[in-house]
Design an enzyme around this catalytic site. Structure first.
Site, PDB file in Angstrom:
ATOM      1  N   ASP A 186      -7.894  -5.350   0.011  1.00 49.42           N
ATOM      2  CA  ASP A 186      -8.314  -6.298  -0.996  1.00 49.42           C
ATOM      3  C   ASP A 186      -7.876  -7.976  -0.735  1.00 49.42           C
ATOM      4  OD1 ASP A 186      -7.586  -3.513  -2.995  1.00 49.42           O
ATOM      5  OD2 ASP A 186      -9.633  -4.346  -2.494  1.00 49.42           O
ATOM      6  N   HIS A 238       0.831  -1.104  -0.016  1.00 47.91           N
ATOM      7  CA  HIS A 238      -0.076  -0.015  -0.076  1.00 47.91           C
ATOM      8  C   HIS A 238       0.915   1.253   0.141  1.00 47.91           C
ATOM      9  CE1 HIS A 238      -3.102   2.779   0.845  1.00 47.91           C
ATOM     10  NE2 HIS A 238      -3.868   2.005   0.842  1.00 47.91           N
TER      11      HIS A 238
HETATM   12  C1  SDX Z   1      -6.315  -0.026  -2.848  1.00 47.73           C
HETATM   13  O1  SDX Z   1      -4.463   4.541  -2.309  1.00 47.73           O
HETATM   14  C2  SDX Z   1      -5.457   3.775  -1.533  1.00 47.73           C
HETATM   15  O2  SDX Z   1      -5.956   4.232  -0.445  1.00 47.73           O
HETATM   16  C3  SDX Z   1      -6.132   2.483  -2.229  1.00 47.73           C
HETATM   17  C4  SDX Z   1      -6.918   1.778  -1.417  1.00 47.73           C
HETATM   18  C5  SDX Z   1      -8.189   2.649  -1.214  1.00 47.73           C
HETATM   19  O3  SDX Z   1      -8.909   2.333  -0.318  1.00 47.73           O
HETATM   20  O4  SDX Z   1      -8.592   3.498  -2.058  1.00 47.73           O
HETATM   21  O5  SDX Z   1      -6.591   1.410  -0.251  1.00 47.73           O
HETATM   22  C6  SDX Z   1      -7.476   0.519  -2.188  1.00 47.73           C
HETATM   23  O6  SDX Z   1      -6.022   0.150  -4.143  1.00 47.73           O
HETATM   24  C7  SDX Z   1      -5.545  -1.190  -2.039  1.00 47.73           C
HETATM   25  C8  SDX Z   1      -4.047  -1.343  -2.803  1.00 47.73           C
HETATM   26  C9  SDX Z   1      -4.603  -2.678  -3.854  1.00 47.73           C
HETATM   27  N1  SDX Z   1      -3.399  -3.030  -4.725  1.00 47.73           N
HETATM   28  C10 SDX Z   1      -2.834  -4.336  -4.617  1.00 47.73           C
HETATM   29  O7  SDX Z   1      -3.247  -5.006  -3.786  1.00 47.73           O
HETATM   30  C11 SDX Z   1      -2.154  -4.355  -5.930  1.00 47.73           C
HETATM   31  C12 SDX Z   1      -0.759  -5.092  -5.456  1.00 47.73           C
HETATM   32  N2  SDX Z   1      -0.092  -3.941  -4.666  1.00 47.73           N
HETATM   33  C13 SDX Z   1       0.985  -3.115  -5.484  1.00 47.73           C
HETATM   34  O8  SDX Z   1       0.714  -2.913  -6.726  1.00 47.73           O
HETATM   35  C14 SDX Z   1       1.363  -1.943  -4.668  1.00 47.73           C
HETATM   36  O9  SDX Z   1       1.583  -2.407  -3.477  1.00 47.73           O
HETATM   37  C15 SDX Z   1       0.571  -0.743  -4.687  1.00 47.73           C
HETATM   38  C16 SDX Z   1      -0.020  -0.012  -5.809  1.00 47.73           C
HETATM   39  C17 SDX Z   1      -0.472  -1.053  -3.990  1.00 47.73           C
HETATM   40  C18 SDX Z   1       1.437   0.373  -3.954  1.00 47.73           C
HETATM   41  O10 SDX Z   1       2.599   0.731  -4.913  1.00 47.73           O
HETATM   42  P1  SDX Z   1       3.708   1.812  -4.391  1.00 47.73           P
HETATM   43  O11 SDX Z   1       3.506   2.450  -3.116  1.00 47.73           O
HETATM   44  O12 SDX Z   1       3.811   2.505  -5.483  1.00 47.73           O
HETATM   45  O13 SDX Z   1       4.901   0.889  -4.078  1.00 47.73           O
HETATM   46  P2  SDX Z   1       5.984   0.280  -5.097  1.00 47.73           P
HETATM   47  O14 SDX Z   1       5.043  -0.256  -6.407  1.00 47.73           O
HETATM   48  O15 SDX Z   1       6.921   1.443  -5.548  1.00 47.73           O
HETATM   49  O16 SDX Z   1       6.410  -0.973  -4.361  1.00 47.73           O
HETATM   50  C19 SDX Z   1       7.652  -0.392  -3.473  1.00 47.73           C
HETATM   51  C20 SDX Z   1       8.254  -2.024  -3.835  1.00 47.73           C
HETATM   52  C21 SDX Z   1       8.827  -2.280  -4.970  1.00 47.73           C
HETATM   53  O17 SDX Z   1       9.874  -3.149  -4.839  1.00 47.73           O
HETATM   54  P3  SDX Z   1      11.375  -2.561  -5.159  1.00 47.73           P
HETATM   55  O18 SDX Z   1      11.300  -1.958  -6.498  1.00 47.73           O
HETATM   56  O19 SDX Z   1      11.666  -1.674  -3.954  1.00 47.73           O
HETATM   57  O20 SDX Z   1      12.441  -3.772  -5.176  1.00 47.73           O
HETATM   58  O21 SDX Z   1       7.351  -2.829  -3.215  1.00 47.73           O
HETATM   59  C22 SDX Z   1       7.378  -3.863  -4.267  1.00 47.73           C
HETATM   60  C23 SDX Z   1       7.644  -3.126  -5.359  1.00 47.73           C
HETATM   61  O22 SDX Z   1       8.074  -4.119  -6.423  1.00 47.73           O
HETATM   62  N3  SDX Z   1       6.004  -4.243  -4.166  1.00 47.73           N
HETATM   63  C24 SDX Z   1       5.498  -5.383  -4.225  1.00 47.73           C
HETATM   64  C25 SDX Z   1       4.187  -5.410  -3.957  1.00 47.73           C
HETATM   65  N4  SDX Z   1       3.662  -4.141  -3.836  1.00 47.73           N
HETATM   66  C26 SDX Z   1       4.860  -3.489  -3.862  1.00 47.73           C
HETATM   67  N5  SDX Z   1       6.009  -6.503  -4.497  1.00 47.73           N
HETATM   68  C27 SDX Z   1       5.104  -7.729  -4.590  1.00 47.73           C
HETATM   69  N6  SDX Z   1       3.707  -7.904  -4.570  1.00 47.73           N
HETATM   70  C28 SDX Z   1       3.209  -6.601  -4.358  1.00 47.73           C
HETATM   71  N7  SDX Z   1       1.961  -6.551  -4.049  1.00 47.73           N
END
Ligand code: SDX
Length: 438
Positions: free
Chosen positions: A373, A315
């Protein structure tokens, strides 16, 4: 709302000879301070740069507060844990819209107003006929919510508080009817009209699962569970779809169009589409061999060359357990217990996957925890909601948050149309050559 006098200042100094600049610093009630950069471009000719808005506050708000480190979520100051167990969704809607929980009289009036607006215009059913039966429900919902703009000329003016309130009631009231219609259309069953004697959540369950062929009595445990799912998804500060609604409404468009923009944004798998993606992820692991295959899946997630993510984890704000995920897991237990599905393999797989991930440094070091989720798909599937409809249910619940945030922006005397700038890294001026010379 207009900010109070500054609580301090931040001084910017430049290495290119630009004179240093003092900028106002403001403190919130709780949470990070902000540096007011509104004068920056006018005084220095420079922009700030923050794609993805990791360090940018787009507004000041009194609605929802998230402490990502503590894993805390407050709607108008009330902890989500208390609202989810002591209130129902329409009380929560009243709180988000008007700032206070309703007393018994206010609640009865609000529930009455919403109940009287649950039907949609009979013409709405003909929009659905334009879609293929296998259309994704979010494609249908994006179309139907936008189409509401064509039916309510008396509540289209965002700048009229009364018209904003009427459109809010209409949207909150009609979303369950539209989601149920989108579902019935895909399974070829007749639409069920709302029943005014039922609760908001009970009405939704009946419109989803009843048929004209027999009476339908909603299961109280499932109704309570879906009502809680609505509460948990009602608002969440300046997330992507809420920011979309604010930006869209800042042009002065009508509330139905602005909410339709929010529906479209929520559809994405990185946002509201994650619950559908998470359940499909669990299905894939199940098909590949279940718990025994979790290690292999986690390796794929950690492999930088793969695009595999652990859906339902991570998140932008929560760097601790999403409090909604905890409540959703409890709801899972209740619903699966009520339905005698204690040994639901998907739920057991989800809990095993969560346990393994939370002990793996890849996730721990990146502060990746289950978000709202992760379990919501399992409980919705157990209730009988089909996977492609999960995000439409999320949109139903989030509509009140989008409206409350939109109202707050429009009521702010300082609001302007949102128009970000850019760092241009493209071609300088050049002249078009005749095609023979290209
Ligand atoms: C919702 O914003 C809100 O409040 C949204 C929400 C709401 O109520 O409105 O809470 C609802 O959208 C919840 C989130 C649902 N999405 C998912 O579950 C999809 C999986 N999650 C990711 O795509 C991700 O965690 C995000 C999009 C939610 C957040 O991404 P960020 O903050 O941009 O973080 P990032 O992508 O830069 O990740 C940081 C690191 C990266 O690794 P490195 O580059 O540092 O090596 O963490 C890794 C990412 O690759 N990472 C994950 C991951 N999420 C982040 N690796 C594996 N699985 C994941 N789910």
């Amino acid at each position: 709302m207009a900010l109070n006098p500054a609580d301090g200042k931040a001084t910017l100094t430049f290495s290119d000879g630009t004179p240093s600049l003092d900028l106002p610093l403001y403190k919130g009630t709780i949470g990070p301070d902000v540096i007011d950069i509104r004068a920056l471009y006018g005084k220095t000719g420079k922009f700030t740069y923050d794609p993805g808005f990791l360090s940018t506050a787009s507004c000041n708000s009194t609605i929802t507060y998230i402490d990502g480190d503590k894993g805390e979520l407050l709607y108008r100051g009330y902890p989500i844990e208390q609202l989810a167990t002591k209130c129902d969704y329409l009380e929560t809607c009243y709180l988000l819209l008007f700032g206070e929980l309703p007393n018994a009289e206010q609640k009865a009036d609000f529930v009455g107003r919403v109940t009287k607006h649950t039907m949609v215009n009979e013409q709405m059913q003909f929009f659905l006929r334009g879609f293929r039966r296998d259309a994704h429900p979010m494609a249908v919902m994006t179309g139907l919510v936008g189409a509401l703009s064509a039916f309510y000329p008396d509540s289209m003016n965002l700048n009229d508080p009364w018209q904003r309130e009427v459109s809010a009631i209409r949207l909150i009231a009609k979303m369950p009817t539209l989601v149920a219609m989108a579902y019935k259309y895909t399974i070829g069953q007749p639409y069920m009209y709302p029943r005014n004697e039922l609760s908001y959540a009970g009405n939704f369950m009946r419109m989803m699962f009843a048929t004209p062929c027999e009476d339908y009595k909603p299961n109280d445990v499932l109704v309570r569970a879906i009502d809680r799912i609505f509460i948990l998804h009602a608002d969440h500060e300046q997330n992507a779809s809420t920011s979309t609604v604010r930006l869209c409404a800042s042009s002065g468009t009508n509330p139905f169009a602005a909410i339709a923009a929010g529906v479209a944004c929520l559809w994405g798998p990185a946002h509201g589409g994650a619950n559908e993606a998470c359940l499909n992820m669990l299905y894939d692991i199940q098909k590949a061999g279940g718990v025994a295959k979790i290690g292999e899946f986690i390796s794929q997630v950690k492999d930088k060359n793969s695009t595999v993510k652990l859906m339902g984890f991570g998140h932008r704000v929560y760097k601790n357990y999403d409090p909604r995920a905890k409540l959703m897991r409890e709801t899972c237990h209740e619903v699966l217990g009520e339905l005698g599905l204690h040994d639901d393999p998907l739920f057991k797989l989800a809990m095993s996957l969560e346990k393994i991930a939370l002990e793996d440094d890849y996730f721990v070091s990146r502060k990746l925890y289950p978000n709202v989720d992760y379990y919501s798909g399992i409980v919705q599937k157990a209730i009988g909601i089909p996977v492609p409809l999960f995000t439409a249910v999320f949109a139903l619940a989030r509509t009140v948050g989008w409206i409350a945030q939109l109202n707050e922006m429009i009521a702010d005397p300082e609001y302007k149309i949102g128009r970000p700038r850019q760092l241009f890294v493209g071609s300088r001026h050049r002249d078009v050559k005749p095609i023979a010379q290209r």
